[in-house]
Design an enzyme around this catalytic site. Structure first.
Site, PDB file in Angstrom:
ATOM      1  N   THR A   1     -12.882   7.585   4.231  1.00  8.35           N
ATOM      2  CA  THR A   1     -12.901   6.724   3.046  1.00  8.35           C
ATOM      3  C   THR A   1     -13.989   7.115   2.039  1.00  8.35           C
ATOM      4  OG1 THR A   1     -12.042   4.938   4.423  1.00  8.35           O
ATOM      5  CG2 THR A   1     -12.988   4.310   2.291  1.00  8.35           C
TER       6      THR A   1
ATOM      7  N   GLU B   1       4.323   0.003   3.414  1.00  8.77           N
ATOM      8  CA  GLU B   1       3.950   0.490   2.089  1.00  8.77           C
ATOM      9  C   GLU B   1       5.117   1.200   1.392  1.00  8.77           C
ATOM     10  OE1 GLU B   1      -0.853   0.885   2.990  1.00  8.77           O
ATOM     11  OE2 GLU B   1       0.348   2.720   2.921  1.00  8.77           O
TER      12      GLU B   1
ATOM     13  N   PHE C   1     -15.447  -5.694  -2.741  1.00 11.01           N
ATOM     14  CA  PHE C   1     -14.976  -4.634  -3.641  1.00 11.01           C
ATOM     15  C   PHE C   1     -13.527  -4.828  -4.097  1.00 11.01           C
ATOM     16  CE2 PHE C   1     -14.391  -2.988   0.742  1.00 11.01           C
ATOM     17  CZ  PHE C   1     -13.026  -2.723   0.730  1.00 11.01           C
TER      18      PHE C   1
ATOM     19  N   ARG D   1      -3.768  11.716   6.808  1.00 11.63           N
ATOM     20  CA  ARG D   1      -5.099  11.086   6.811  1.00 11.63           C
ATOM     21  C   ARG D   1      -6.179  12.136   7.042  1.00 11.63           C
ATOM     22  NH1 ARG D   1      -6.245   5.622   5.374  1.00 11.63           N
ATOM     23  NH2 ARG D   1      -7.795   5.551   7.033  1.00 11.63           N
TER      24      ARG D   1
ATOM     25  N   TYR E   1      -3.167  -3.810  -1.258  1.00 10.38           N
ATOM     26  CA  TYR E   1      -4.504  -3.889  -0.662  1.00 10.38           C
ATOM     27  C   TYR E   1      -4.787  -5.269  -0.060  1.00 10.38           C
ATOM     28  CZ  TYR E   1      -5.948   0.730  -2.385  1.00 10.38           C
ATOM     29  OH  TYR E   1      -6.079   2.080  -2.603  1.00 10.38           O
TER      30      TYR E   1
ATOM     31  N   LYS F   1      -4.458   8.275  -6.985  1.00 12.75           N
ATOM     32  CA  LYS F   1      -5.018   7.173  -7.774  1.00 12.75           C
ATOM     33  C   LYS F   1      -5.306   7.637  -9.205  1.00 12.75           C
ATOM     34  CE  LYS F   1      -7.080   5.267  -3.536  1.00 12.75           C
ATOM     35  NZ  LYS F   1      -8.298   4.698  -2.897  1.00 12.75           N
TER      36      LYS F   1
ATOM     37  N   HIS G   1      -4.704   7.675  -1.832  1.00 12.77           N
ATOM     38  CA  HIS G   1      -4.452   6.739  -0.727  1.00 12.77           C
ATOM     39  C   HIS G   1      -3.464   7.356   0.246  1.00 12.77           C
ATOM     40  CE1 HIS G   1      -3.220   3.144   1.483  1.00 12.77           C
ATOM     41  NE2 HIS G   1      -1.992   3.627   1.361  1.00 12.77           N
TER      42      HIS G   1
ATOM     43  N   ASN H   1     -12.015   7.737  -4.848  1.00 14.21           N
ATOM     44  CA  ASN H   1     -11.713   8.681  -3.758  1.00 14.21           C
ATOM     45  C   ASN H   1     -10.318   9.306  -3.848  1.00 14.21           C
ATOM     46  OD1 ASN H   1     -10.217   6.554  -2.829  1.00 14.21           O
ATOM     47  ND2 ASN H   1     -11.408   6.216  -0.958  1.00 14.21           N
TER      48      ASN H   1
HETATM   49  P1  DAT Z   1      -8.885   4.143   3.019  1.00 15.26           P
HETATM   50  O1  DAT Z   1      -8.435   4.326   1.590  1.00 15.26           O
HETATM   51  O2  DAT Z   1      -9.626   5.347   3.521  1.00 15.26           O
HETATM   52  O3  DAT Z   1      -7.763   3.703   3.931  1.00 15.26           O
HETATM   53  P2  DAT Z   1      -9.854   1.388   3.194  1.00 15.26           P
HETATM   54  O4  DAT Z   1      -8.459   0.986   3.536  1.00 15.26           O
HETATM   55  O5  DAT Z   1     -10.947   0.940   4.092  1.00 15.26           O
HETATM   56  O6  DAT Z   1      -9.978   2.971   3.033  1.00 15.26           O
HETATM   57  O7  DAT Z   1     -10.206   0.846   1.730  1.00 15.26           O
HETATM   58  C1  DAT Z   1      -9.249   0.944   0.703  1.00 15.26           C
HETATM   59  C2  DAT Z   1      -9.919   1.431  -0.554  1.00 15.26           C
HETATM   60  O8  DAT Z   1     -10.891   0.465  -0.964  1.00 15.26           O
HETATM   61  C3  DAT Z   1     -10.708   2.729  -0.386  1.00 15.26           C
HETATM   62  O9  DAT Z   1      -9.900   3.871  -0.525  1.00 15.26           O
HETATM   63  C4  DAT Z   1     -11.719   2.621  -1.476  1.00 15.26           C
HETATM   64  C5  DAT Z   1     -12.019   1.125  -1.531  1.00 15.26           C
HETATM   65  N1  DAT Z   1     -13.195   0.810  -0.724  1.00 15.26           N
HETATM   66  C6  DAT Z   1     -13.275   0.748   0.617  1.00 15.26           C
HETATM   67  N2  DAT Z   1     -14.504   0.428   1.032  1.00 15.26           N
HETATM   68  C7  DAT Z   1     -15.245   0.273  -0.094  1.00 15.26           C
HETATM   69  C8  DAT Z   1     -16.594  -0.034  -0.355  1.00 15.26           C
HETATM   70  N3  DAT Z   1     -17.462  -0.285   0.632  1.00 15.26           N
HETATM   71  N4  DAT Z   1     -16.990  -0.093  -1.657  1.00 15.26           N
HETATM   72  C9  DAT Z   1     -16.134   0.144  -2.657  1.00 15.26           C
HETATM   73  N5  DAT Z   1     -14.834   0.449  -2.486  1.00 15.26           N
HETATM   74  C10 DAT Z   1     -14.390   0.523  -1.222  1.00 15.26           C
HETATM   75 MG    MG Z   2      -6.723   1.927   4.078  1.00 15.70          MG
END
Ligand code: DAT
Ligand code: MG
Length: 149
Positions: free
Chosen positions: A91, A126, A57, A85, A49, A9, A115, A112
């Site tokens: 996350t 994807e 968010f 992963r 997404y 990212k 991805h 973070n």
């Molecule tokens: P991951 O990237 O671990 O697969 P995810 O698919 O649940 O996580 O969410 C996608 C992205 O969205 C994640 O990398 C960061 C953001 N995100 C997730 N939960 C969030 C939250 N509670 N507040 C802010 N950003 C968030």
């Molecule tokens: Mg995800």
């Protein structure tokens, strides 16, 4: 052979973690089959997404992922989706174990770093979303017999 989609990212690129992250996956024994530095459009971000469209968010996430260059990659190897992963961490970086990418370098969930696809079917979706077929290389590293028995 299994493939996964990874994207460094804008925070990971700005923080100059590209080399370190690629090195981790190379050192593990996975094979890089696709790589590009791209400016993500709002449309691509929203599509990528899509599962989070209704989350509070979501707007911030799209804003962030489109805020600067992203390194999009496809990696290949046995069990690469789940292994990547694990190497990435959970996350929220504060909950990620040391030794993982997010655990070593991240603090906030909205920064973070990287991805990674969460399942084989997600990876297929994807990869098709981010890459054209000619952008993906099928090749056999000479080290293969030293990594696979
Ligand atoms: P991951 O990237 O671990 O697969 P995810 O698919 O649940 O996580 O969410 C996608 C992205 O969205 C994640 O990398 C960061 C953001 N995100 C997730 N939960 C969030 C939250 N509670 N507040 C802010 N950003 C968030
Ligand atoms: Mg995800």
């Amino acid at each position: 052979m299994e493939r996964t989609f990874l994207a460094i990212k804008p925070d990971g690129v700005q923080r100059q973690l590209v080399g370190d992250i690629i090195r981790r996956f190379e050192a593990k024994g996975f094979t890089l089959v696709g790589l590009k530095l791209i400016q993500v459009s709002k449309d691509l971000a929203a599509e990528h997404y899509g599962e989070h469209k209704e989350k509070p968010f979501f707007p911030g996430l799209v804003e962030f992922i489109t805020s600067g260059p992203v390194v999009a990659m496809v990696w290949e190897g046995k069990g690469v989706v789940a292994a990547a992963r694990k190497m990435i961490g959970v996350t929220n970086p504060l909950n990620s174990e040391p030794g993982t990418i997010r655990g070593d370098y991240g603090v906030d969930v909205g920064r973070n770093i990287i991805h990674g696809s969460d399942a084989v079917e997600t990876a297929q979706r994807e990869i098709a979303l981010w890459f054209q077929p000619p952008e993906l290389m099928s090749w056999t590293p000479t080290l293969t017999s030293w990594i696979y028995e």
